[in-house]
Design an enzyme around this catalytic site. Sequence first.
Site, PDB file in Angstrom:
ATOM      1  N   GLY A  31       0.823  -1.212   0.000  1.00 25.55           N
ATOM      2  CA  GLY A  31       0.000   0.000   0.000  1.00 25.55           C
ATOM      3  C   GLY A  31       0.854   1.259   0.000  1.00 25.55           C
ATOM      4  N   THR A  54      -1.216  -1.406  12.558  1.00 26.97           N
ATOM      5  CA  THR A  54      -0.900  -2.623  13.299  1.00 26.97           C
ATOM      6  C   THR A  54       0.625  -2.748  13.321  1.00 26.97           C
ATOM      7  OG1 THR A  54      -0.813  -4.028  11.331  1.00 26.97           O
ATOM      8  CG2 THR A  54      -2.988  -3.710  12.358  1.00 26.97           C
ATOM      9  N   ILE A  76     -10.479  -0.490   9.443  1.00 28.02           N
ATOM     10  CA  ILE A  76     -11.402  -0.725   8.327  1.00 28.02           C
ATOM     11  C   ILE A  76     -12.737  -1.284   8.827  1.00 28.02           C
ATOM     12  CG2 ILE A  76     -10.583  -3.078   7.844  1.00 28.02           C
ATOM     13  CD1 ILE A  76     -10.950  -2.502   4.883  1.00 28.02           C
ATOM     14  N   THR A 114     -10.445  -8.510  10.054  1.00 25.54           N
ATOM     15  CA  THR A 114      -9.992  -7.469   9.113  1.00 25.54           C
ATOM     16  C   THR A 114     -10.249  -7.872   7.663  1.00 25.54           C
ATOM     17  OG1 THR A 114      -8.320  -6.595  10.607  1.00 25.54           O
ATOM     18  CG2 THR A 114      -7.938  -6.259   8.251  1.00 25.54           C
ATOM     19  N   THR A 139      -4.946 -12.130  -3.248  1.00 29.70           N
ATOM     20  CA  THR A 139      -3.766 -12.985  -3.372  1.00 29.70           C
ATOM     21  C   THR A 139      -4.056 -14.276  -4.129  1.00 29.70           C
ATOM     22  OG1 THR A 139      -2.281 -14.372  -2.038  1.00 29.70           O
ATOM     23  CG2 THR A 139      -4.381 -13.840  -1.052  1.00 29.70           C
ATOM     24  N   ASP A 140      -3.008 -14.850  -4.720  1.00 35.18           N
ATOM     25  CA  ASP A 140      -3.130 -16.155  -5.381  1.00 35.18           C
ATOM     26  C   ASP A 140      -3.388 -17.285  -4.380  1.00 35.18           C
ATOM     27  OD1 ASP A 140      -0.601 -16.274  -4.193  1.00 35.18           O
ATOM     28  OD2 ASP A 140       0.497 -16.647  -6.057  1.00 35.18           O
ATOM     29  N   GLU A 141      -3.144 -17.021  -3.096  1.00 29.59           N
ATOM     30  CA  GLU A 141      -3.260 -18.100  -2.107  1.00 29.59           C
ATOM     31  C   GLU A 141      -4.701 -18.575  -1.924  1.00 29.59           C
ATOM     32  OE1 GLU A 141      -0.796 -17.833   1.356  1.00 29.59           O
ATOM     33  OE2 GLU A 141       0.543 -16.381   0.413  1.00 29.59           O
ATOM     34  N   TYR A 163      -5.234 -17.491   6.685  1.00 29.09           N
ATOM     35  CA  TYR A 163      -5.014 -16.248   5.930  1.00 29.09           C
ATOM     36  C   TYR A 163      -5.701 -16.325   4.573  1.00 29.09           C
ATOM     37  CZ  TYR A 163      -2.660 -13.166   2.594  1.00 29.09           C
ATOM     38  OH  TYR A 163      -2.405 -12.261   1.583  1.00 29.09           O
ATOM     39  N   LYS A 167      -8.903 -14.174   3.045  1.00 30.75           N
ATOM     40  CA  LYS A 167      -8.822 -13.353   1.831  1.00 30.75           C
ATOM     41  C   LYS A 167      -9.887 -13.803   0.818  1.00 30.75           C
ATOM     42  CE  LYS A 167      -6.380 -10.513   0.843  1.00 30.75           C
ATOM     43  NZ  LYS A 167      -6.481  -9.035   1.048  1.00 30.75           N
ATOM     44  N   LYS A 202       8.637 -11.590   6.544  1.00 35.06           N
ATOM     45  CA  LYS A 202       8.447 -12.313   5.288  1.00 35.06           C
ATOM     46  C   LYS A 202       9.815 -12.738   4.750  1.00 35.06           C
ATOM     47  CE  LYS A 202       4.030 -11.185   5.526  1.00 35.06           C
ATOM     48  NZ  LYS A 202       3.327 -10.150   4.820  1.00 35.06           N
TER      49      LYS A 202
HETATM   50  P1  NAD Z   1       1.221  -5.559   5.149  1.00 35.81           P
HETATM   51  O1  NAD Z   1       0.967  -6.527   6.258  1.00 35.81           O
HETATM   52  O2  NAD Z   1       2.605  -5.074   4.919  1.00 35.81           O
HETATM   53  O3  NAD Z   1       0.309  -4.262   5.335  1.00 35.81           O
HETATM   54  C1  NAD Z   1      -1.034  -4.332   5.752  1.00 35.81           C
HETATM   55  C2  NAD Z   1      -1.441  -2.940   6.166  1.00 35.81           C
HETATM   56  O4  NAD Z   1      -2.829  -3.004   6.560  1.00 35.81           O
HETATM   57  C3  NAD Z   1      -0.670  -2.394   7.366  1.00 35.81           C
HETATM   58  O5  NAD Z   1      -0.296  -1.059   7.126  1.00 35.81           O
HETATM   59  C4  NAD Z   1      -1.657  -2.501   8.515  1.00 35.81           C
HETATM   60  O6  NAD Z   1      -1.443  -1.526   9.525  1.00 35.81           O
HETATM   61  C5  NAD Z   1      -2.975  -2.304   7.789  1.00 35.81           C
HETATM   62  N1  NAD Z   1      -4.092  -2.900   8.517  1.00 35.81           N
HETATM   63  C6  NAD Z   1      -4.156  -4.145   9.060  1.00 35.81           C
HETATM   64  N2  NAD Z   1      -5.343  -4.309   9.673  1.00 35.81           N
HETATM   65  C7  NAD Z   1      -6.041  -3.166   9.490  1.00 35.81           C
HETATM   66  C8  NAD Z   1      -7.341  -2.749   9.877  1.00 35.81           C
HETATM   67  N3  NAD Z   1      -8.160  -3.530  10.600  1.00 35.81           N
HETATM   68  N4  NAD Z   1      -7.748  -1.523   9.495  1.00 35.81           N
HETATM   69  C9  NAD Z   1      -6.939  -0.707   8.783  1.00 35.81           C
HETATM   70  N5  NAD Z   1      -5.689  -1.045   8.412  1.00 35.81           N
HETATM   71  C10 NAD Z   1      -5.245  -2.269   8.749  1.00 35.81           C
HETATM   72  O7  NAD Z   1       0.635  -6.269   3.856  1.00 35.81           O
HETATM   73  P2  NAD Z   1       1.149  -6.197   2.351  1.00 35.81           P
HETATM   74  O8  NAD Z   1       2.146  -7.257   2.136  1.00 35.81           O
HETATM   75  O9  NAD Z   1       1.456  -4.797   1.993  1.00 35.81           O
HETATM   76  O10 NAD Z   1      -0.174  -6.657   1.577  1.00 35.81           O
HETATM   77  C11 NAD Z   1      -1.157  -5.695   1.173  1.00 35.81           C
HETATM   78  C12 NAD Z   1      -2.308  -6.434   0.517  1.00 35.81           C
HETATM   79  O11 NAD Z   1      -1.823  -7.183  -0.590  1.00 35.81           O
HETATM   80  C13 NAD Z   1      -2.992  -7.443   1.446  1.00 35.81           C
HETATM   81  O12 NAD Z   1      -4.378  -7.381   1.218  1.00 35.81           O
HETATM   82  C14 NAD Z   1      -2.431  -8.781   1.000  1.00 35.81           C
HETATM   83  O13 NAD Z   1      -3.380  -9.807   1.237  1.00 35.81           O
HETATM   84  C15 NAD Z   1      -2.217  -8.541  -0.476  1.00 35.81           C
HETATM   85  N6  NAD Z   1      -1.153  -9.348  -1.076  1.00 35.81           N
HETATM   86  C16 NAD Z   1       0.111  -9.356  -0.541  1.00 35.81           C
HETATM   87  C17 NAD Z   1       1.107 -10.113  -1.141  1.00 35.81           C
HETATM   88  C18 NAD Z   1       2.515 -10.138  -0.597  1.00 35.81           C
HETATM   89  O14 NAD Z   1       3.348 -10.911  -1.101  1.00 35.81           O
HETATM   90  N7  NAD Z   1       2.857  -9.333   0.400  1.00 35.81           N
HETATM   91  C19 NAD Z   1       0.824 -10.862  -2.287  1.00 35.81           C
HETATM   92  C20 NAD Z   1      -0.476 -10.821  -2.830  1.00 35.81           C
HETATM   93  C21 NAD Z   1      -1.447 -10.049  -2.214  1.00 35.81           C
END
Ligand code: NAD
Length: 354
Positions: A31, A54, A76, A114, A139-141, A163, A167, A202
């Site tokens: 993000g 978080t 959220i 969440t 996600t692909d998961e 997880y 999703k 990660k």
């Molecule tokens: P991340 O864990 O780094 O960031 C998640 C963010 O969401 C954090 O800033 C956290 O504070 C915020 N958050 C969590 N709970 C919350 C709530 N209840 N209200 C408001 N904010 C909240 O995750 P990321 O790796 O940046 O992933 C972002 C998105 O992309 C996710 O939806 C994840 O499922 C998806 N995604 C991630 C990957 C990967 O490899 N990291 C791959 C595919 C999809």
Amino acid sequence: MDARQEDPRHDGAGAERGRHVLVIGGAGFIGSHYVRELVRDGGPARVTVLDKLTYAGNRANLAPVAGRHTFVQGDICDARLLAEVVPGHDLVVNFAAESHVDRSIADAAPFVRTNVQGVQTLMQVCLEAGTPRIVQVSTDEVYGSIESGSWDEDAPLSPNSPYAASKAGGDLVALSYARTHGLPVSVTRCGNNYGPYQFPEKVVPLFTTRLLDGYGVPLYGDGGNVRDWIHAADHVRGIRLVAERGLPGQIYHIAGTAELTNLELTQHLLHALGAGWDRVERVADRKGHDRRYSLCDARLRALGYAPGVPFEQGLADTVRWYAENRDWWQPLCDRAPAPGTAGAAPVGAARTHD
Ligand code: NAD
């Protein structure tokens, strides 16, 4: 064919230009990448970030765009707060999630809250606000594990971890709002991301930071699990294109550029940091560990998408970023060892992957 269609690397920046964009979860890894790119491109008139902060959310991720976005700390799941913040935004992109598989195995409750309830709350508020465009990031998961070949967007959902199940639930809720109410929401699904500003639980930042500190790294099981790696910049490029050109109610895959076993990924990281296999400790496999993920992204490519970051270059740049930005990650390692692990202790911490 217009000029945008002729550009195979078109990134969809026009979707945000002159608009008000709300980024939920914009202080996390992917993000914040999206926010930094939006602001850097001078695209939208206004960017608002709403994030609960978080353990995974970090205002430091937005420091490069300080003063050029509005930040709201919030949840959220807080419908009242969302009803204040959402109206007036032309595009809402939801990155907010509990995102770490190992944490979902230790405690699934925050994931359901969440990743499912949060999405439902957001969709309802967007419906009432008349938000013209929404992208739900996923996600692909959600598809489970695939031995060979690749999933297309019609593949059945078969999530294995809490997880992934949460999703999948969020995706289904978002798509139900599109079908039932005509809410203009699209869902994106992407493979494993790497890049700067990823929380060091990660695998790429975990292994990189531990190797930089002279520690060993824990490798799950036989190391044969396969992931399709993508730089966060390419993931964001795909999301921006979907925001501009994607159809409401549709799912779009954003595939990776490097399909690697965890052994192969480990070899790349050891090589980049001048370390040997003596730094690798085999640890018991993750429960329910998916063997392989693979996406077909033909639908997104038909919109003009092409990835722009070659894996070897992207990984080398990422490793260099962690080497040069210890001030960013050191406090995170100190404050947030994952459940049931040894924090920053030498070899054996089982906090890895995905
Ligand atoms: P991340 O864990 O780094 O960031 C998640 C963010 O969401 C954090 O800033 C956290 O504070 C915020 N958050 C969590 N709970 C919350 C709530 N209840 N209200 C408001 N904010 C909240 O995750 P990321 O790796 O940046 O992933 C972002 C998105 O992309 C996710 O939806 C994840 O499922 C998806 N995604 C991630 C990957 C990967 O490899 N990291 C791959 C595919 C999809």
